[in-house]
Design an enzyme around this catalytic site. Structure first.
Site, PDB file in Angstrom:
ATOM      1  N   TRP A  35      -1.504   9.871   2.046  1.00  0.00           N
ATOM      2  CA  TRP A  35      -2.524   9.736   0.999  1.00  0.00           C
ATOM      3  C   TRP A  35      -3.552   8.650   1.341  1.00  0.00           C
ATOM      4  O   TRP A  35      -4.584   8.571   0.692  1.00  0.00           O
ATOM      5  CB  TRP A  35      -1.874   9.447  -0.351  1.00  0.00           C
ATOM      6  N   ARG A  36      -3.267   7.848   2.348  1.00  0.00           N
ATOM      7  CA  ARG A  36      -4.257   6.895   2.841  1.00  0.00           C
ATOM      8  C   ARG A  36      -5.140   7.524   3.918  1.00  0.00           C
ATOM      9  O   ARG A  36      -6.288   7.135   4.094  1.00  0.00           O
ATOM     10  CB  ARG A  36      -3.565   5.659   3.435  1.00  0.00           C
ATOM     11  N   GLU A  48       0.895   8.314  -6.465  1.00  0.00           N
ATOM     12  CA  GLU A  48       1.267   7.201  -7.335  1.00  0.00           C
ATOM     13  C   GLU A  48       2.249   7.619  -8.420  1.00  0.00           C
ATOM     14  O   GLU A  48       3.164   6.871  -8.776  1.00  0.00           O
ATOM     15  CB  GLU A  48       0.018   6.580  -7.960  1.00  0.00           C
ATOM     16  N   LEU A  91      14.213  13.642  -7.869  1.00  0.00           N
ATOM     17  CA  LEU A  91      13.412  12.423  -7.983  1.00  0.00           C
ATOM     18  C   LEU A  91      13.779  11.590  -9.203  1.00  0.00           C
ATOM     19  O   LEU A  91      13.515  10.399  -9.248  1.00  0.00           O
ATOM     20  CB  LEU A  91      11.916  12.773  -8.054  1.00  0.00           C
ATOM     21  N   TYR A 131      -1.238   0.632 -14.278  1.00  0.00           N
ATOM     22  CA  TYR A 131      -1.135   0.535 -12.823  1.00  0.00           C
ATOM     23  C   TYR A 131      -1.762   1.751 -12.141  1.00  0.00           C
ATOM     24  O   TYR A 131      -2.576   1.599 -11.211  1.00  0.00           O
ATOM     25  CB  TYR A 131       0.327   0.411 -12.374  1.00  0.00           C
ATOM     26  N   ASP A 149       1.844  -3.692  -9.714  1.00  0.00           N
ATOM     27  CA  ASP A 149       3.154  -3.050  -9.750  1.00  0.00           C
ATOM     28  C   ASP A 149       4.204  -4.087  -9.391  1.00  0.00           C
ATOM     29  O   ASP A 149       3.917  -5.294  -9.338  1.00  0.00           O
ATOM     30  CB  ASP A 149       3.191  -1.842  -8.807  1.00  0.00           C
ATOM     31  N   CYS A 213       3.949 -13.931   7.063  1.00  0.00           N
ATOM     32  CA  CYS A 213       3.032 -13.731   5.933  1.00  0.00           C
ATOM     33  C   CYS A 213       1.667 -14.358   6.238  1.00  0.00           C
ATOM     34  O   CYS A 213       1.593 -15.542   6.588  1.00  0.00           O
ATOM     35  CB  CYS A 213       3.617 -14.348   4.668  1.00  0.00           C
ATOM     36  N   SER A 323      19.074   4.018 -16.360  1.00  0.00           N
ATOM     37  CA  SER A 323      18.742   2.920 -17.257  1.00  0.00           C
ATOM     38  C   SER A 323      18.236   3.420 -18.610  1.00  0.00           C
ATOM     39  O   SER A 323      17.401   4.316 -18.671  1.00  0.00           O
ATOM     40  CB  SER A 323      17.661   2.047 -16.606  1.00  0.00           C
TER      41      SER A 323
END
Length: 370
Positions: A35-36, A48, A91, A131, A149, A213, A323
């Protein structure tokens, strides 16, 4: 109007240098994700929504399934719920799949097939929260909107040394303000994806790779040596047990072969729209097999079958975290010669079971059946 929440402090951090370093790092280290590489608002929205509550490595196969089956938002809008849920099977959080379908239908009916490029338009799409709105606006349209996110919460909390809990209204607002303050408005797509990528690859929940980093020299948590203590959550949700006993009822079909009884789950509970076998729920404590056979629901089920044989030893059992529930399931076998009364179930050939979308829990039970 005066804000009712405190403005987070960015004092002492060179935001422009952080932006520059993040962008350069992303250009070099960004993962090659489909998707990029083939950027469109549809691909961004699809990826997303699939990746909500799902890891990239797990969601990749589903992304390819959907883009192959539904190359355009118009193709998706024309699909049935059963088609979408069958592709979504495994999923979890199936409301995402239903919302994706409904969003596609609204895009086609209300927006002429073009995914909205304003917050107001995107807010009309079910399943598209703050988001995902920010992701579509910045990733697909390169518009200057922040997005936050789990990865971003972690990066922001550590970078700015924020101890605001991420699971409170005040904390959430605080982190969105920080994301807005840090946003590189000249390159919002690259910037937002860089922060997310940093959280996924470098600023990990445990044992973050601070030596690799690009912004470690600015990170207040790193300076204080408290990286793994951030971000903070205020409290954990109590997990409650839920016991579910399923029955694999094997019946002969009118034609040759074996049939099974299934039904589609209704609204208002988990797994809405998915299929299941006859079910008796036995509360938070569960029951013994002897107690199960004395329940009115079990008696009604047996009474509706011709010459039933109930096998009291479960042919499969497993637990499943969903959950805020922990589900404990058993699968029992009942063999019968037919139906003596109507039951609210479909009678399908056992060979066609794979054409129906079942919860992962039931698939895991069936894997144990010889």
């Amino acid at each position: 109007m005066k804000k009712t929440h405190p403005t987070p402090s960015t004092e002492g951090i060179d935001l422009r240098d952080v932006q520059r370093r993040l962008g350069s790092w992303y250009d070099e280290h960004a993962r090659a994700l489909p998707w990029r590489e083939d950027v469109s608002a549809y691909h961004v929205m699809l990826s997303e929504i699939i990746l909500q509550q799902t890891r990239v490595d797990q969601g990749m196969a589903y992304y390819h399934r959907f883009t192959e089956r539904f190359p355009t938002v118009q193709d998706l809008a024309a699909a049935s719920e059963d088609e979408v849920l069958l592709l979504w099977q495994g999923l979890g959080y199936y409301s995402r799949g239903r919302n994706l379908l409904r969003a596609a239908q609204i895009i086609v009916s209300d927006f002429g097939g073009e995914i909205p490029h304003t917050p107001e338009g995107l807010s009309r799409l079910p399943g598209v929260g703050p988001y995902t709105r920010g992701a579509i606006l910045s990733f697909a349209y390169n518009l200057p909107y922040p997005t936050v996110d789990g990865n971003v919460y972690r990066v922001l909390s550590r970078l700015f040394g924020s101890t605001e809990p991420i699971d409170t209204t005040r904390g959430v607002r605080s982190y969105w303000d920080l994301a807005e303050a840090l946003l590189d408005k000249a390159h919002p797509s690259r910037h937002n994806q860089a922060v997310i990528e940093l959280g996924a690859l470098c600023c990990t929940p445990r044992r973050p790779h601070c030596d690799a980093c690009p912004i470690a020299m600015h990170c207040l948590a790193h300076r204080a040596g408290i990286e793994e203590q951030l971000p903070i959550k205020q409290g954990k949700t109590k997990v409650l047990p839920r016991h579910m006993d399923y029955f694999l009822i094997r019946l002969p079909l009118a034609s040759e072969g074996e049939g099974l009884l299934i039904r589609r789950r209704g609204a208002g509970d988990i797994w809405q729209g998915l299929y299941e076998f006859p079910l008796i729920e036995t509360g938070e404590t569960g029951v013994t097999v002897e107690e199960l056979t004395k329940l009115p629901a079990f008696g009604d089920l047996i009474a509706a079958l011709e010459r039933p044989t109930f096998h009291p030893t479960p042919i499969a059992q497993c637990s499943h975290k969903l959950s805020p529930r922990a589900i404990y399931a058993r699968l029992f076998l009942i063999e019968a010669e037919g139906l003596s009364a109507e039951l609210p179930y479909q009678h399908i050939p056992s060979t066609e079971r794979s054409s129906y979308a079942f919860p992962v829990l039931i698939e895991r039970l069936l894997e144990q059946v010889p």
